[in-house]
Structures are given as structure tokens and as C-alpha cells.
Design an enzyme around this catalytic site. Structure first.
Site, mmCIF file in Angstrom:
data_model
loop_
_atom_site.group_PDB
_atom_site.id
_atom_site.type_symbol
_atom_site.label_atom_id
_atom_site.label_comp_id
_atom_site.label_asym_id
_atom_site.label_seq_id
_atom_site.Cartn_x
_atom_site.Cartn_y
_atom_site.Cartn_z
ATOM 1 N N CYS A 1 -57.905 48.831 -75.960
ATOM 2 C CA CYS A 1 -59.276 49.217 -76.371
ATOM 3 C C CYS A 1 -59.661 50.615 -75.901
ATOM 4 O O CYS A 1 -60.601 51.202 -76.424
ATOM 5 C CB CYS A 1 -60.285 48.212 -75.839
ATOM 6 S SG CYS A 1 -59.916 46.537 -76.354
ATOM 7 N N HIS B 1 -67.291 51.321 -75.751
ATOM 8 C CA HIS B 1 -66.557 50.262 -76.432
ATOM 9 C C HIS B 1 -67.528 49.108 -76.703
ATOM 10 O O HIS B 1 -68.274 48.696 -75.817
ATOM 11 C CB HIS B 1 -65.412 49.817 -75.530
ATOM 12 C CG HIS B 1 -64.613 48.677 -76.072
ATOM 13 N ND1 HIS B 1 -64.374 48.502 -77.421
ATOM 14 C CD2 HIS B 1 -63.997 47.640 -75.443
ATOM 15 C CE1 HIS B 1 -63.654 47.421 -77.595
ATOM 16 N NE2 HIS B 1 -63.408 46.871 -76.416
ATOM 17 N N ASN C 1 -65.854 43.395 -81.839
ATOM 18 C CA ASN C 1 -64.995 44.245 -81.002
ATOM 19 C C ASN C 1 -63.775 44.671 -81.831
ATOM 20 O O ASN C 1 -62.945 43.830 -82.168
ATOM 21 C CB ASN C 1 -64.585 43.429 -79.770
ATOM 22 C CG ASN C 1 -63.610 44.151 -78.861
ATOM 23 O OD1 ASN C 1 -62.967 45.120 -79.250
ATOM 24 N ND2 ASN C 1 -63.479 43.655 -77.643
HETATM 25 O O1 UT7 Z 1 -61.961 44.492 -75.701
HETATM 26 C C1 UT7 Z 1 -61.490 44.209 -74.404
HETATM 27 C C2 UT7 Z 1 -62.619 44.119 -73.461
HETATM 28 N N1 UT7 Z 1 -63.208 42.798 -73.582
HETATM 29 C C3 UT7 Z 1 -64.289 42.498 -72.911
HETATM 30 O O2 UT7 Z 1 -64.860 43.325 -72.247
HETATM 31 C C4 UT7 Z 1 -64.755 41.070 -72.957
HETATM 32 C C5 UT7 Z 1 -65.433 40.704 -71.675
HETATM 33 N N2 UT7 Z 1 -65.793 39.277 -71.612
HETATM 34 C C6 UT7 Z 1 -66.771 38.759 -72.393
HETATM 35 O O3 UT7 Z 1 -67.352 39.438 -73.217
HETATM 36 C C7 UT7 Z 1 -67.167 37.319 -72.151
HETATM 37 O O4 UT7 Z 1 -66.533 36.849 -70.981
HETATM 38 C C8 UT7 Z 1 -66.811 36.384 -73.334
HETATM 39 C C9 UT7 Z 1 -67.713 36.692 -74.520
HETATM 40 C C10 UT7 Z 1 -65.362 36.550 -73.734
HETATM 41 C C11 UT7 Z 1 -67.077 34.906 -72.932
HETATM 42 O O5 UT7 Z 1 -68.431 34.783 -72.492
HETATM 43 P P1 UT7 Z 1 -68.736 34.078 -71.098
HETATM 44 O O6 UT7 Z 1 -70.186 34.076 -70.937
HETATM 45 O O7 UT7 Z 1 -67.913 34.739 -70.042
HETATM 46 O O8 UT7 Z 1 -68.274 32.610 -71.380
HETATM 47 P P2 UT7 Z 1 -67.206 31.734 -70.573
HETATM 48 O O9 UT7 Z 1 -65.819 32.120 -70.902
HETATM 49 O O10 UT7 Z 1 -67.594 31.674 -69.124
HETATM 50 O O11 UT7 Z 1 -67.493 30.289 -71.167
HETATM 51 C C12 UT7 Z 1 -68.751 29.636 -70.952
HETATM 52 C C13 UT7 Z 1 -68.776 28.368 -71.767
HETATM 53 C C14 UT7 Z 1 -67.526 27.517 -71.585
HETATM 54 O O12 UT7 Z 1 -67.899 26.150 -71.631
HETATM 55 P P3 UT7 Z 1 -68.078 25.303 -70.300
HETATM 56 O O13 UT7 Z 1 -66.754 25.371 -69.594
HETATM 57 O O14 UT7 Z 1 -69.174 25.981 -69.521
HETATM 58 O O15 UT7 Z 1 -68.445 23.939 -70.798
HETATM 59 C C15 UT7 Z 1 -66.692 27.839 -72.801
HETATM 60 O O16 UT7 Z 1 -65.814 26.801 -73.135
HETATM 61 O O17 UT7 Z 1 -68.831 28.676 -73.150
HETATM 62 C C16 UT7 Z 1 -67.781 28.008 -73.837
HETATM 63 N N3 UT7 Z 1 -67.366 28.836 -74.973
HETATM 64 C C17 UT7 Z 1 -67.965 28.753 -76.167
HETATM 65 N N4 UT7 Z 1 -68.967 27.978 -76.608
HETATM 66 C C18 UT7 Z 1 -69.349 28.132 -77.894
HETATM 67 C C19 UT7 Z 1 -66.400 29.784 -75.019
HETATM 68 N N5 UT7 Z 1 -66.359 30.336 -76.245
HETATM 69 C C20 UT7 Z 1 -67.323 29.700 -76.982
HETATM 70 C C21 UT7 Z 1 -67.759 29.819 -78.299
HETATM 71 N N6 UT7 Z 1 -68.771 29.027 -78.704
HETATM 72 N N7 UT7 Z 1 -67.218 30.715 -79.164
#
Ligand code: UT7
Length: 317
Positions: free
Chosen positions: A110, A244, A274
């Protein structure tokens, strides 16, 4: 030092995939994606390749720069999703626009466009190139496991490009790599060698979202502070910030931590998601074509992602 921007361009494929459409494919919702990421739709290729996107973005950047392809001395494309390892995206663009100059691809995920831009600066400073076309182009949709809700809702396809020439508008930059880090990993095709006994992994994006998030917010803040200080400026001198487009919450956080008003951050993540190496040049081209970017203004570009890697530069437009 070194360069000024002559023109910019971008291209995204026509097909828009909405959050509601994705909700029918995986267990997710428009509400979750908007709140946690800030994406409402993304463009996805139905038949075009990363090289096609790069070609359209390049043509648009050449038009905006008002120069001919024959006047280019170098083409550099940043990509992680070229449809062919060889020929390169840059080489394909060179042939299709009718340029005669050397052309090569680089990969720093990225952050790739900013690594490519800094490479262009080196060629221009050395005097071996005057006009350089720098591209970021991705067809990430081919690297996504469309049954994995943690990644398929985030990414999109497209390309952005800029033509730069010798000038004095590149005030300071920084490049960072934490090599071999598997926080974000995209395994390549393992091959069909009968002798290879190594592990075969699926060639899809794996991302530890939370670890990447922590890395992103710390790098975006520190990189922007670093280049601003290195240029002898203060944060209040910055007119526009183009980062980004990975997560709207990362941009909000950076605005608060840096004390740079949120309206100075250009944001198009809602429309495109993204797009990895294409993200910064698409945003820069949109900002430029909006008429909001004026000659003489100070712009910071910042990117972070796979590698892990990050990069930033501060420019006088
Ligand atoms: O391009 C490279 C650079 N990339 C980045 O900078 C990305 C950085 N990271 C992020 O943007 C975020 O971490 C994400 C958008 C990828 C994920 O968001 P998050 O707030 O960190 O969510 P999480 O991974 O902690 O998941 C929270 C909850 C989980 O459920 P439980 O375990 O709390 O029950 C996931 O299973 O959200 C759930 N979850 C979803 N729920 C509905 C994960 N993806 C989804 C989804 N829809 N698409």
C-alpha cells in the site's frame, strides 16, 4: 528539491459493489462496514486488468500534464496485483501509450506509490530522467477470498497516476520497512515444480486488522510529523493531507493526534474502499481535479500497509 507535479489522473472500473450486495454474500451489514471502516461501495473489475486501469490513469495524467508519451523518460508502476509477472504493468503502459522510455514495476504494497515517487525523485535528481510517469494500479479483487468477511468488505480496484518533472516541490520524504512481517500476507502462486515440497498457501489477502490498525495510526502520525519538521515547516503550514484510504477511523485519529483540521484530509474511501498502491494517487488526482488544490500549496502524502511498510512526503504543489 528535485520535482514538481505536472498532472494527475485516475481510473476505476465501472462495476460498483455495495455493502448491501456483500451482505448477501457474507455475514456482514452496511452498518458494520460504514461504522468500522467507512466504505459504502467499492469498484470491482469484471474484465479489465491492473494494466488496463494503469493505462487509462496514465492517459488521463498525460492529458492533465499536457505532455506527449514520447516526452517521458521513465515509467514506474507500483502494484501487488499485476495480472502478469512479466510483462510488467509499467512496460504494458509504455507500449500502449507509445512511450519509448525504460519502465519497471515496484512492490511495497500500500506504500508502493510513494516508494515509486521517491524513486522517480532519485532519477530526476541524478539527471538521468526529466519527465517521469508514476502509477499505482491494483486489481485487488483477484487477491480476495470473497467468503472472508474480514477482508472482502475493505478492498477495491483502480489506478492513479502522476507525471512529475524537475522542479523544487519535493520538500522532504521518509520510507520505512519492517521486513518479513506477516501481519499482512498475500502468498504468491506456489508453482508446479515436482521438486518443491514447501507449504502451499491460498493466494489471498490475510490481514491481522487490529495489528495493522495500531501500526497504521502510529506511522501516519509520526511520518507526517517527521517530514514536516524535516522540511522546516510546522503542521499548521499544511494545506492538504492525502493519506492511504484504509479506514476512516485511522484518518479521524490522525487528524486529532496531529491537530490538523479534519477538512484538510481528502477522503474518498466511501466510494472506492482500500485500493492499496492505487489509493494515494487516486485521492491525489481527485483532489487535483476538484480544483481545491492550488499552485504553491503545501500537501502531505502518507501511506502504510503490507511489508509492513510506510512512507510519507511533503510537497509544494
Ligand atoms: O491497506 C493496508 C492497511 N490496512 C489497514 O490499515 C487496516 C487496518 N485495520 C482495520 O481497518 C480494522 O482492523 C478492520 C476494518 C480490518 C477490522 O475492524 P476492527 O474494528 O479491528 O474489527 P475486529 O477485527 O476487531 O473485529 C470485531 C468484530 C469481530 O467479532 P467478535 O469477535 O467481536 O464477535 C469480527 O468477527 O467484528 C467482526 N467482523 C465483522 N462483522 C461484520 C469482522 N469483519 C466483519 C464484517 N462484518 N465484515
Amino acid at each position: 528539491m528535485a520535482i514538481k507535479f505536472l498532472g494527475t489522473g485516475f481510473y476505476v472500473p465501472e462495476r460498483a459493489v455495495t455493502n448491501d450486495e456483500l451482505s448477501e454474500m457474507v455475514d456482514t451489514s452496511d452498518e458494520w462496514i460504514m461504522q468500522r471502516v467507512g466504505v459504502s461501495r467499492r469498484r470491482v473489475s469484471t474484465y479489465e486488468t491492473a494494466s488496463d486501469f494503469a493505462f487509462y490513469a496514465a492517459k488521463s495524467a498525460l492529458e492533465s500534464a499536457n505532455i506527449n508519451a514520447e516526452d517521458l523518460d521513465l515509467i514506474i508502476a507500483a502494484t501487488i496485483s499485476s495480472d502478469t509477472v512479466c510483462p510488467t504493468v509499467a512496460g504494458t503502459v509504455q507500449s500502449r501509450i507509445g512511450a519509448k522510455c525504460p519502465a519497471f514495476d515496484i512492490n511495497s504494497a500500500c506504500s508502493g506509490f510513494l516508494f515509486a515517487l521517491d524513486t522517480a525523485v532519485s532519477f530526476i535528481t541524478r539527471g538521468t530522467a526529466k519527465n517521469v510517469l508514476v502509477i499505482g494500479a491494483e486489481r485487488l479483487s483477484k487477491l480476495i477470498d470473497w467468503t472472508d468477511r474480514s477482508t472482502c468488505v475493505i478492498f477495491g480496484d483502480g489506478a492513479g497516476a502522476a507525471v512529475v518533472t524537475s522542479g523544487d516541490g519535493y520538500l522532504a520524504s521518509t520510507l520505512y520497512t519492517s521486513g518479513g512481517n506477516q501481519v499482512i500476507e498475500i502468498p504468491a502462486y506456489v508453482g508446479a515444480s515436482p521438486f518443491y515440497k514447501g507449504e502451499e498457501k491460498k493466494p489471498f489477502v490475510f490481514m491481522d486488522g487490529q495489528e495493522t490498525f495500531k501500526f497504521a495510526v502510529s506511522k501516519i502520525v509520526n511520518d507526517i510529523k517527521y517530514v514536516t519538521e524535516k522540511a522546516g515547516l510546522s503542521l499548521s503550514d499544511i494545506d492538504h493531507v492525502v493519506t492511504h484510504q484504509a479506514n476512516i477511523r485511522i484518518i479521524d485519529y490522525a487528524s486529532k493526534r496531529l491537530g490538523i483540521p479534519r477538512e484538510k484530509f481528502f477522503v474518498d474511501i466511501e466510494k472506492y474502499g482500500n485500493t492499496s498502491a492505487a489509493s494515494v494517487p487516486i485521492a491525489l488526482a481527485e483532489l487535483n481535479s476538484s480544483g481545491l488544490l492550488k499552485r504553491g500549496e503545501t500537501v502531505v502524502l502518507s501511506a502504510f500497509g503490507g511489508g509492513l511498510s510506510s512512507a510519507a512526503c511533503i510537497i509544494k504543489w
